[in-house]
Design a protein around this motif. Structure first.
Motif: not given
Ligand SMILES: Nc1ncnc2c1ncn2[C@@H]1O[C@H](COP(=O)(O)OP(=O)(O)OP(=O)(O)O)[C@@H](O)[C@H]1O
Ligand SMILES: O=P(O)(O)OC[C@H]1O[C@H](OP(=O)(O)OP(=O)(O)O)[C@H](O)[C@@H]1O
Ligand SMILES: O=C(O)c1cccnc1
Length: 493
Positions: A441-449
């Motif tokens: 879930q935390n990774l979802e708040v990070l932009w793909d770059e």
């Protein structure tokens, strides 16, 4: 060798210098001064764009058990420590406060993962263990997450126990790998201790013991309903895969033919050919498991070659963090009580800009853009600041200060949780599946770059204006002190 000390504790799992410093603080009556230490790393491992924090559960276990046993004290006496100091250590327990990120949280350089507020002696004596735990577990959780980013929807199985740096590393590493995204581990004790799914196939030795794949697969199937047959002992395409298909057909509904495992040779070619053979035989649902010195680079390359893989078994390169064996997290004193009972900032100066510590009691926030739910960066403030009370914040790059930005319409999430209060553990560890879900879930708040495995963008970790000004003031004070020292001819009073 049998264990000579029935009461051996982990309290001496420390560097000698911690005890020597502790003794000096105690002898000078400084030991009970309040101190604030921060645990952080300076550089992301593997060239990754983020890290996944892990280690809190073991830290709490260490804190709960922290005390010097009879044999610890006897050993220290043998080393020459004096009775009065040892008498003091006998009753010492951790009575301070710890604030920590939760396991599975995203972590970035310079952002404190753990903050310890305790008496100087207590905070100092736990340094080595905390670093040991966090450096390893965060490294492996990060490697696992990095692998999972490349693997995407297929399954990752952690196979590394035999190659781990001894037994503790195998189980805590497998646990960290699970937090980072591995779906299962082959280590049975890890499953028992932490409630992680366990899974496994069989080894070449079983085929060798039964002398033929046919006999070995039947023998395995007689006792195990779920079957993955290892097909590369003699000749993968001519004997291994056809035999697996034959046994699966013969046993029909008596087994769940999960699939086959490939452990050598050209995985791209063999997996494609094995897929064709399985499909032609009607086993279109059968899975192909592969292993053999895999990591994110090989996996990416195999995918580019069109390899037909459903499950990746990853050992050595995951559990040993093969391409970067250490995270390099440090534990730095940022504030200490003076003789008048007031908290004072402390700073460590270095000619390397990144190594100059950020002094003072601080708080760490993740700034989330309310419009798109994505992270704008992490924001380090002084402890009396509340970014949620501000309309607009200015975020400064901590080294390249010309890089700054204003952010509005945000939510600031406090990343550190109060986990130990006056020595008492007040945090309940989530289940391991919950920690894994939290990381995802935390990774979802990070932009793909920030998530790509090659040359990711640098995620912003910025200071508040106040924090920046405070750091500059502290640097200036040290400069003034050095100048005064120089102009006095280098004499120390
Ligand atoms: N098509 C491929 N493209 C790139 N790398 C591959 C491909 N197939 C296998 N590999 C990787 O190449 C390496 C091959 O290692 P190695 O030559 O030691 O294996 P092997 O000889 O086939 O098997 P082993 O020695 O374990 O019996 C492994 O890391 C494997 O994951
Ligand atoms: O390759 P890793 O990522 O470490 O994964 C674990 C390896 O452990 C087993 O091999 P084994 O111990 O039998 O050695 P091997 O390399 O000779 O197959 C398994 O067959 C994998 O190859
Ligand atoms: O179950 C497996 O196939 C396995 C487990 C550990 C190491 N290598 C393979």
């Amino acid at each position: 060798m049998t264990h000579p000390y029935a009461d051996d504790s982990l309290t001496l799992h420390t560097d000698l210098y911690q005890i020597n410093m502790a003794e000096a603080y105690w002898a000078d009556g400084m030991h009970e001064r309040k101190a604030v230490f921060e645990l952080f790393f300076r550089k992301l491992p593997f060239g990754n764009g983020y890290a996944i924090f892990a280690g809190l559960e073991r830290i709490l276990e260490f804190i709960r058990e922290f005390h010097f046993t009879e044999s610890d004290l006897a050993y220290l006496k043998d080393q020459g420590y004096r009775d009065d100091f040892l008498d003091y250590l006998k009753d010492l327990r951790f009575t301070g406060n710890i604030y920590s990120m939760q396991e599975g949280e995203l972590a970035f350089p310079q952002v404190p993962l753990v903050r310890v507020e305790a008496s100087l002696i207590e905070a100092q004596l736990i340094e080595t263990a905390l670093l040991n735990i966090v450096n390893f577990q965060t490294l492996i959780a990060t490697k696992s997450s990095r692998i999972k980013q490349v693997v995407k929807d297929e399954i990752v199985m952690e196979f590394g126990s035999r190659r781990a740096h001894e037994m503790d590393a195998a189980i805590w590493g497998a646990r960290a790998a699970y937090i980072g995204g591995a779906e299962a581990t082959s280590n049975v004790r890890t499953g028992k201790l932490f409630g992680i799914p366990i899974s496994g196939t069989h080894a070449h030795s079983m085929v060798q013991a039964y002398k033929s794949e046919y006999e070995a697969f039947h023998a395995y199937a007689k006792r195990h309903r779920k079957c993955v047959f290892l097909v590369d002992t003699y000749d993968t395409l001519n004997i291994g895969v056809p035999t697996a298909i034959q046994v699966a057909k013969e046993l029909g509904d008596k087994i769940d033919f999960i699939g086959i495992r490939l452990d050598s040779g050209d995985i791209a070619f063999l997996s494609k050919e094995a897929r064709r053979l399985l499909d032609e035989a009607g086993f279109t649902e059968a899975k192909i498991v592969v292993s053999n010195d895999l990591d994110e680079y090989t996996i990416l390359n195999l995918k580019a070659q069109g390899a037909k893989v459903d499950m990746w078994g990853i050992g050595t390169k995951l559990i040993t963090a093969y391409d970067q064996p250490a995270l390099g997290a440090v534990y730095k004193l940022v504030s200490i009580e003076n003789e008048h009972g007031e908290m004072e900032d402390t700073i460590k100066i270095s000619s390397t800009t990144e190594k100059v510590t950020t002094p003072g009691e601080k708080r760490i926030y993740r700034i989330i853009d309310k419009e798109n739910g994505k992270a704008e960066g992490d924001y380090i403030t002084m402890k009396d600041e509340d970014p949620n009370a501000e309309e607009r914040i200015k975020m400064f790059h901590p080294v390249h200060t010309f890089v700054s930005k204003f952010v509005t319409n945000f939510e600031a999430i406090d990343l550190q949780h109060h986990v130990v209060k006056d020595g008492e553990i007040i945090y309940e560890n989530p289940t391991l599946p919950d920690m894994q879900a939290f990381a995802k879930q935390n990774l979802e708040v990070l932009w793909d770059e920030y998530k790509r495995s090659l040359n990711p963008e640098e995620y912003p970790v910025d200071l508040s204006q106040k924090c920046w000004d405070n750091k500059m003031r502290n640097i200036q004070e040290v400069k003034d002190m050095v100048d005064a020292h120089k102009s006095s001819g280098g004499r120390v009073k």
